[in-house]
Write a protein that holds these residues in place. Structure first.
Motif, PDB file in Angstrom:
ATOM      1  N   GLU A 199       0.738  -1.209   0.066  1.00  0.00           N
ATOM      2  CA  GLU A 199      -0.103   0.039   0.061  1.00  0.00           C
ATOM      3  C   GLU A 199       0.981   1.307   0.025  1.00  0.00           C
ATOM      4  OE1 GLU A 199      -2.709  -0.032   3.153  1.00  0.00           O
ATOM      5  OE2 GLU A 199      -3.721  -2.234   2.541  1.00  0.00           O
ATOM      6  N   ASN A 200       2.058   1.104  -0.359  1.00  0.00           N
ATOM      7  CA  ASN A 200       2.916   2.194  -0.376  1.00  0.00           C
ATOM      8  C   ASN A 200       3.045   2.999   0.850  1.00  0.00           C
ATOM      9  OD1 ASN A 200       3.689   1.575  -3.252  1.00  0.00           O
ATOM     10  ND2 ASN A 200       1.598   2.610  -3.782  1.00  0.00           N
ATOM     11  N   GLU A 201       3.122   2.486   1.910  1.00  0.00           N
ATOM     12  CA  GLU A 201       3.482   3.090   3.147  1.00  0.00           C
ATOM     13  C   GLU A 201       4.931   3.264   3.275  1.00  0.00           C
ATOM     14  OE1 GLU A 201       1.732   0.935   6.355  1.00  0.00           O
ATOM     15  OE2 GLU A 201      -0.006   1.109   5.861  1.00  0.00           O
ATOM     16  N   MET A 202       5.574   2.226   2.855  1.00  0.00           N
ATOM     17  CA  MET A 202       7.016   2.363   2.530  1.00  0.00           C
ATOM     18  C   MET A 202       7.236   3.006   1.022  1.00  0.00           C
ATOM     19  SD  MET A 202       8.809  -1.164   3.892  1.00  0.00           S
ATOM     20  CE  MET A 202       9.208  -1.722   5.440  1.00  0.00           C
ATOM     21  N   TYR A 203       8.306   3.825   0.991  1.00  0.00           N
ATOM     22  CA  TYR A 203       8.458   4.459  -0.118  1.00  0.00           C
ATOM     23  C   TYR A 203       9.941   4.545  -0.332  1.00  0.00           C
ATOM     24  CZ  TYR A 203       8.067   8.571   2.831  1.00  0.00           C
ATOM     25  OH  TYR A 203       8.146   9.626   3.602  1.00  0.00           O
ATOM     26  N   ILE A 204      10.343   5.214  -1.530  1.00  0.00           N
ATOM     27  CA  ILE A 204      11.720   5.396  -1.805  1.00  0.00           C
ATOM     28  C   ILE A 204      11.939   7.003  -1.986  1.00  0.00           C
ATOM     29  CG2 ILE A 204      13.620   4.755  -3.385  1.00  0.00           C
ATOM     30  CD1 ILE A 204      12.465   2.519  -1.825  1.00  0.00           C
ATOM     31  N   VAL A 205      13.020   7.411  -1.318  1.00  0.00           N
ATOM     32  CA  VAL A 205      13.477   8.711  -1.816  1.00  0.00           C
ATOM     33  C   VAL A 205      14.795   8.701  -2.162  1.00  0.00           C
ATOM     34  CG1 VAL A 205      12.059   9.815  -0.101  1.00  0.00           C
ATOM     35  CG2 VAL A 205      14.220   9.119   0.725  1.00  0.00           C
ATOM     36  N   TYR A 206      15.280   9.670  -2.972  1.00  0.00           N
ATOM     37  CA  TYR A 206      16.572   9.747  -3.598  1.00  0.00           C
ATOM     38  C   TYR A 206      17.488  10.800  -3.245  1.00  0.00           C
ATOM     39  CZ  TYR A 206      13.828   6.363  -6.498  1.00  0.00           C
ATOM     40  OH  TYR A 206      13.217   5.190  -6.939  1.00  0.00           O
ATOM     41  N   GLN A 207      18.532  10.679  -2.586  1.00  0.00           N
ATOM     42  CA  GLN A 207      19.460  11.928  -2.402  1.00  0.00           C
ATOM     43  C   GLN A 207      20.629  12.140  -3.567  1.00  0.00           C
ATOM     44  OE1 GLN A 207      21.683  11.591   1.328  1.00  0.00           O
ATOM     45  NE2 GLN A 207      21.282  13.699   1.465  1.00  0.00           N
ATOM     46  N   PRO A 208      20.693  13.310  -4.071  1.00  0.00           N
ATOM     47  CA  PRO A 208      21.486  13.656  -5.305  1.00  0.00           C
ATOM     48  C   PRO A 208      22.899  13.126  -4.703  1.00  0.00           C
ATOM     49  CG  PRO A 208      19.914  15.284  -4.929  1.00  0.00           C
ATOM     50  CD  PRO A 208      19.566  14.500  -4.016  1.00  0.00           C
ATOM     51  N   LYS A 209      23.630  12.835  -5.677  1.00  0.00           N
ATOM     52  CA  LYS A 209      25.313  13.143  -5.692  1.00  0.00           C
ATOM     53  C   LYS A 209      25.782  13.904  -6.738  1.00  0.00           C
ATOM     54  CE  LYS A 209      25.443   8.170  -4.258  1.00  0.00           C
ATOM     55  NZ  LYS A 209      26.071   6.753  -4.469  1.00  0.00           N
ATOM     56  N   VAL A 210      26.460  14.877  -6.071  1.00  0.00           N
ATOM     57  CA  VAL A 210      26.942  15.901  -6.842  1.00  0.00           C
ATOM     58  C   VAL A 210      28.434  15.658  -7.192  1.00  0.00           C
ATOM     59  CG1 VAL A 210      27.331  18.394  -7.232  1.00  0.00           C
ATOM     60  CG2 VAL A 210      25.123  17.516  -6.176  1.00  0.00           C
ATOM     61  N   SER A 211      28.678  16.057  -8.669  1.00  0.00           N
ATOM     62  CA  SER A 211      30.381  15.830  -8.969  1.00  0.00           C
ATOM     63  C   SER A 211      30.637  17.273  -8.861  1.00  0.00           C
ATOM     64  CB  SER A 211      30.294  15.188 -10.233  1.00  0.00           C
ATOM     65  OG  SER A 211      31.862  15.477 -10.708  1.00  0.00           O
ATOM     66  N   THR A 212      31.875  17.486  -8.048  1.00  0.00           N
ATOM     67  CA  THR A 212      32.082  18.948  -8.026  1.00  0.00           C
ATOM     68  C   THR A 212      33.072  19.294  -9.160  1.00  0.00           C
ATOM     69  OG1 THR A 212      34.153  18.186  -6.919  1.00  0.00           O
ATOM     70  CG2 THR A 212      32.262  18.970  -5.578  1.00  0.00           C
ATOM     71  N   SER A 213      33.464  18.556 -10.041  1.00  0.00           N
ATOM     72  CA  SER A 213      34.056  18.548 -11.073  1.00  0.00           C
ATOM     73  C   SER A 213      33.187  18.796 -12.349  1.00  0.00           C
ATOM     74  CB  SER A 213      35.479  17.495 -11.576  1.00  0.00           C
ATOM     75  OG  SER A 213      34.493  16.465 -11.833  1.00  0.00           O
ATOM     76  N   LEU A 214      32.173  18.267 -12.397  1.00  0.00           N
ATOM     77  CA  LEU A 214      31.365  18.181 -13.578  1.00  0.00           C
ATOM     78  C   LEU A 214      30.438  19.363 -13.319  1.00  0.00           C
ATOM     79  CD1 LEU A 214      30.769  14.579 -14.618  1.00  0.00           C
ATOM     80  CD2 LEU A 214      32.264  16.193 -15.702  1.00  0.00           C
ATOM     81  N   LYS A 215      30.192  19.786 -11.860  1.00  0.00           N
ATOM     82  CA  LYS A 215      29.361  20.933 -11.500  1.00  0.00           C
ATOM     83  C   LYS A 215      27.960  20.303 -11.844  1.00  0.00           C
ATOM     84  CE  LYS A 215      32.621  24.578 -12.220  1.00  0.00           C
ATOM     85  NZ  LYS A 215      33.373  24.112 -11.081  1.00  0.00           N
ATOM     86  N   LYS A 216      27.538  19.149 -11.526  1.00  0.00           N
ATOM     87  CA  LYS A 216      26.249  18.564 -11.858  1.00  0.00           C
ATOM     88  C   LYS A 216      25.946  17.442 -11.009  1.00  0.00           C
ATOM     89  CE  LYS A 216      26.917  15.962 -15.975  1.00  0.00           C
ATOM     90  NZ  LYS A 216      26.375  15.781 -17.417  1.00  0.00           N
ATOM     91  N   MET A 217      24.627  17.048 -10.912  1.00  0.00           N
ATOM     92  CA  MET A 217      24.158  15.807 -10.241  1.00  0.00           C
ATOM     93  C   MET A 217      24.674  14.808 -11.171  1.00  0.00           C
ATOM     94  SD  MET A 217      20.756  14.673  -8.762  1.00  0.00           S
ATOM     95  CE  MET A 217      20.026  13.756 -10.171  1.00  0.00           C
ATOM     96  N   ILE A 218      25.152  13.631 -10.739  1.00  0.00           N
ATOM     97  CA  ILE A 218      25.479  12.577 -11.606  1.00  0.00           C
ATOM     98  C   ILE A 218      24.810  11.246 -11.298  1.00  0.00           C
ATOM     99  CG2 ILE A 218      27.796  13.263 -12.317  1.00  0.00           C
ATOM    100  CD1 ILE A 218      28.845  11.267 -10.171  1.00  0.00           C
ATOM    101  N   GLY A 219      24.150  11.085  -9.889  1.00  0.00           N
ATOM    102  CA  GLY A 219      23.645   9.871  -9.703  1.00  0.00           C
ATOM    103  C   GLY A 219      22.842  10.364  -8.372  1.00  0.00           C
ATOM    104  N   VAL A 220      22.005   9.282  -7.878  1.00  0.00           N
ATOM    105  CA  VAL A 220      21.268   9.214  -6.419  1.00  0.00           C
ATOM    106  C   VAL A 220      21.396   8.321  -5.742  1.00  0.00           C
ATOM    107  CG1 VAL A 220      19.586  10.900  -7.680  1.00  0.00           C
ATOM    108  CG2 VAL A 220      19.324   8.609  -7.670  1.00  0.00           C
ATOM    109  N   GLU A 221      21.200   8.271  -4.378  1.00  0.00           N
ATOM    110  CA  GLU A 221      21.184   6.928  -3.570  1.00  0.00           C
ATOM    111  C   GLU A 221      19.779   6.739  -3.373  1.00  0.00           C
ATOM    112  OE1 GLU A 221      22.657   5.021   0.557  1.00  0.00           O
ATOM    113  OE2 GLU A 221      23.534   7.143  -0.150  1.00  0.00           O
TER     114      GLU A 221
END
Length: 689
Positions: A435-457
């Motif tokens: 029933e989706n009481e459990m759900y997933i959230v995503y925390q960004p991972k930022v590359s400081t050299s590329l200056k952008k988000m490259i993935g999430v956990e």
């Protein structure tokens, strides 16, 4: 003012400018404008401080900058005569600049802005700059010297001040969503600085000085003036300017800390600070008061009344708090007392008995008596036990089916309570996933050299219908202990693969998603079979999935873990060694483990760069990871100082933490990515709460 004297009696007095001092005056104007814009930008944020406080700071900064620029610019002009200043007019001249700055920032910062508001703001600012300049000129006194203005240049100086101010404030207004970016503020600060300095030097070009023909002049161009007074005045103004900047930075940090770690209604520390402190500090007892059935009060009297009830209750609880006890508001209806120090549990228990007696009496709220139904769960820590167990225990007490809300203080009893809370969660796991009481959230991972988000956990969350939001630190250990975490992990893998398919089908983004794998599941053939099956079912390339395996799981079963990781790598999955540094006995095996990523645990980041030992350990781990050609991910980063330090320490770190963003739901990740890409994620943190 605009008429020249007779040249039969007067001659034109020629002067020279000092280029370095001219440059200094322009720098002063820019610095003040930058400071003012920084404070004006803060006025738009949600804050414990009123917007007008920040606007006042901005106006004072801008006024000081205009005033200082004028008199520094005046000191750059050398004339062969004695010069001094009317001190009253000198100090009076700063007032129109401050008033105009306040009004200009006020008009340009309103939520509803039109072209007229930009025009009015620029007009007010330009007139303020001009008024300050010409009042300052009137304060200048030279023996025997008179001066007149060229009307065209005089008018031009005012027009320049107005036009450039209009443009600068318009640009600042339309770029307000990017105003946290350093370079945006620098550019707009330069424009306002140009408005001030251009007006000043155009105004100085408009003036012609005349001296009687028979008046003796000083040798050379060095004039005599009240330099000490001017130097002291400008120095004091600069001290005030930078003092305001420092104060605003301190206030900004204070506000950010308050918003993040304190409840806005009661001003008590919140659940986030509670969880942080319980992990990092030594506590020996926990008592949680539960206020029962506040929903009935909501229905009868409304939310505003209930807010007053909660505030009155918090005042009562504060009054019984002993010296070595911390009080928190955990959520809408629960308050926690946590004791520390010797005999803390005994002191806490006595205080709770006093609190219970007070709560039995009706509260007087808005001239109405309110009788609350409450109960207190209390647990003490035993030998060899951890403070984090305290919360699980009091939750077990509060969720026991025999609980009565009659102001009792119920001590945790492992025989009575242990199985109740844990079992209730275990019974609810299947329903929570379905029933989706459990759900997933995503925390960004930022590359400081590329200056952008490259993935999430991908991180698991649980919003329980009875217990409310459950911290992963509470329910995950229960699931792991009872062998339920494998089933939940399979569900997480399925949910993440669905989300990857949705992102790629919508052609939004191809991100690498990391999933945490429980230690006892790493070596199970079931894990490899399930993750391969799900990736094939949803048509996802394995390169988009990374399995995060804790270091302790390697330490316990090193040979089996190495074999399992080899199989994952052969299938194309990335493998990250999570919480590196917490299981030091695995260090000798690190070169044997075919991982792709090294994640540095948050415990090593806390205190950096202030902690010399912590910084040294971080440097050593980063050097180790780079020497093994591993991608280094640093988690738990919360401050700009940490980011700056890690960026200079590591060649191309990937940073994960609240400095950039908290964990977000899937649709919010896309919005955050778009927003951070347009505002340069590596320079604009997003504290989303």
């Amino acid at each position: 003012m605009f008429s020249a004297p007779s040249l039969a009696q007067y001659e034109v007095l020629q002067g020279e400018y000092s280029t370095p001092i001219v440059i200094l005056s322009i720098a002063v104007a820019w610095a003040a404008a930058y400071t003012a814009l920084s404070m004006n930008e803060r006025s738009r944020k949600s804050s414990f401080f009123h917007q007008k406080l920040w606007l006042t700071f901005a106006a004072i900064s801008m006024g000081i900058g205009i005033w200082s620029m004028h008199f520094v610019g005046m000191s750059a002009l050398s004339l062969p005569v004695d010069m001094h200043y009317d001190r009253s007019l000198t100090f009076l001249s700063i007032i129109p600049a401050m008033i105009a700055s306040f009004l200009a920032f006020y008009f340009s910062s309103r939520s509803r802005r039109t072209k007229t508001s930009y025009l009015v703001a620029g007009l007010v600012m330009g007139i303020g700059i001009s008024t300050m300049h010409y009042v300052g000129m009137a304060a200048m006194k030279m023996d025997g010297v008179i001066y007149s203005y060229h009307f065209g240049l005089f008018a031009l100086s005012v027009v320049i001040a107005i036009v450039v101010s209009c443009v600068a404030l318009y640009v600042f207004s339309i770029l307000q969503h990017q105003s946290e970016r350093f370079f945006v503020r620098v550019a707009i600060g330069c424009m306002l600085g140009i408005a001030v300095s251009s007006m000043h030097f155009t105004g100085m070009t408009a003036v012609t000085f005349y001296v009687p023909i028979d008046q003796p002049l000083m040798e050379g161009m060095a004039h005599s003036m009240d330099e000490l007074f001017l130097a002291k005045s400008v120095a004091v103004s600069m001290v005030v300017l930078f003092g305001l900047f420092l104060v605003s930075s301190v206030l900004d940090r204070y506000v950010a800390h308050q918003l993040r770690y304190f409840d806005s209604l009661t001003k008590l520390p919140n659940r986030r600070l509670f969880e942080k402190n319980v992990e990092n500090l030594t506590y020996d007892a926990l008592a949680v008061w539960h206020l029962h059935d506040l929903e009935s009060l909501n229905r009868a009297h409304g939310y505003t009344f209930v807010d007053e009830v909660i505030k009155e209750t918090s005042r009562l609880l504060k009054s019984t708090k002993p010296a070595l006890v911390d009080l928190y508001r955990l959520d809408g209806h629960r308050f926690a007392y946590v004791s520390r120090g010797v005999k803390g549990s005994h002191v806490l228990e006595e205080a709770m008995e006093k609190t219970a007696e007070l709560l039995k009496q009706p509260l007087l709220v808005k001239e109405q008596q309110v009788k609350l139904q409450t109960v207190c769960a209390l647990s003490t820590i035993g030998v060899g036990e951890q403070a984090t167990d305290l919360h699980t225990r009091v939750m077990a007490v509060l969720d026991h089916p025999t609980i009565q809300f009659q102001h009792e203080i119920i001590h945790y009893n492992p025989v009575v309570h242990t199985q109740s809370f844990a079992q209730s969660l275990l019974d609810d796991v299947e329903r929570a996933m379905a029933e989706n009481e459990m759900y997933i959230v995503y925390q960004p991972k930022v590359s400081t050299s590329l200056k952008k988000m490259i993935g999430v956990e991908a991180l698991l969350r649980w919003e329980h219908p009875e217990h409310g939001f459950l911290s992963p630190a509470v329910f995950i250990p229960i699931l792991e202990k009872n062998n339920k975490m494998m089933d939940v992990t399979d569900w997480i893998i399925d949910q993440v693969c669905q989300q990857l398919q949705a992102w790629q089908t919508n052609k939004e983004h191809d991100w690498l998603v990391a999933i945490n794998i429980p230690g006892n599941y790493v070596t199970s053939p079931r894990l490899l079979h399930n993750v391969v099956d799900r990736m094939e079912f949803y048509g996802i390339d394995p390169k988009y999935l990374e399995l995060e395996i804790t270091e302790t799981s390697f330490v316990k079963t090193i040979d089996g873990a190495i074999e399992a990781v080899n199989q994952f790598r052969e299938k194309g999955f990335g493998v990250a060694l999570d919480d590196f540094g917490t299981g030091v006995s695995s260090l000798s095996y690190l070169k044997k483990i075919p991982i792709s990523t090294l994640k540095i645990d948050k415990s090593f980041v806390d205190g950096v760069p202030q902690s010399e030992k912590g910084s040294a350990i971080i440097q050593s781990i980063i050097s180790l990871g780079e020497s093994l050609k591993l991608k280094v991910v640093i988690e738990g980063v919360e401050t700009k100082e940490q980011v700056d330090y890690l960026t200079t320490t590591c060649n191309s770190p990937v940073i994960q933490g609240y400095y950039y963003s908290k964990p977000l739901k899937a649709h919010d990740v896309v919005e955050w990515y778009s927003s951070s890409s347009s505002t340069s994620a590596c320079h604009s943190p997003s504290f989303v709460d």
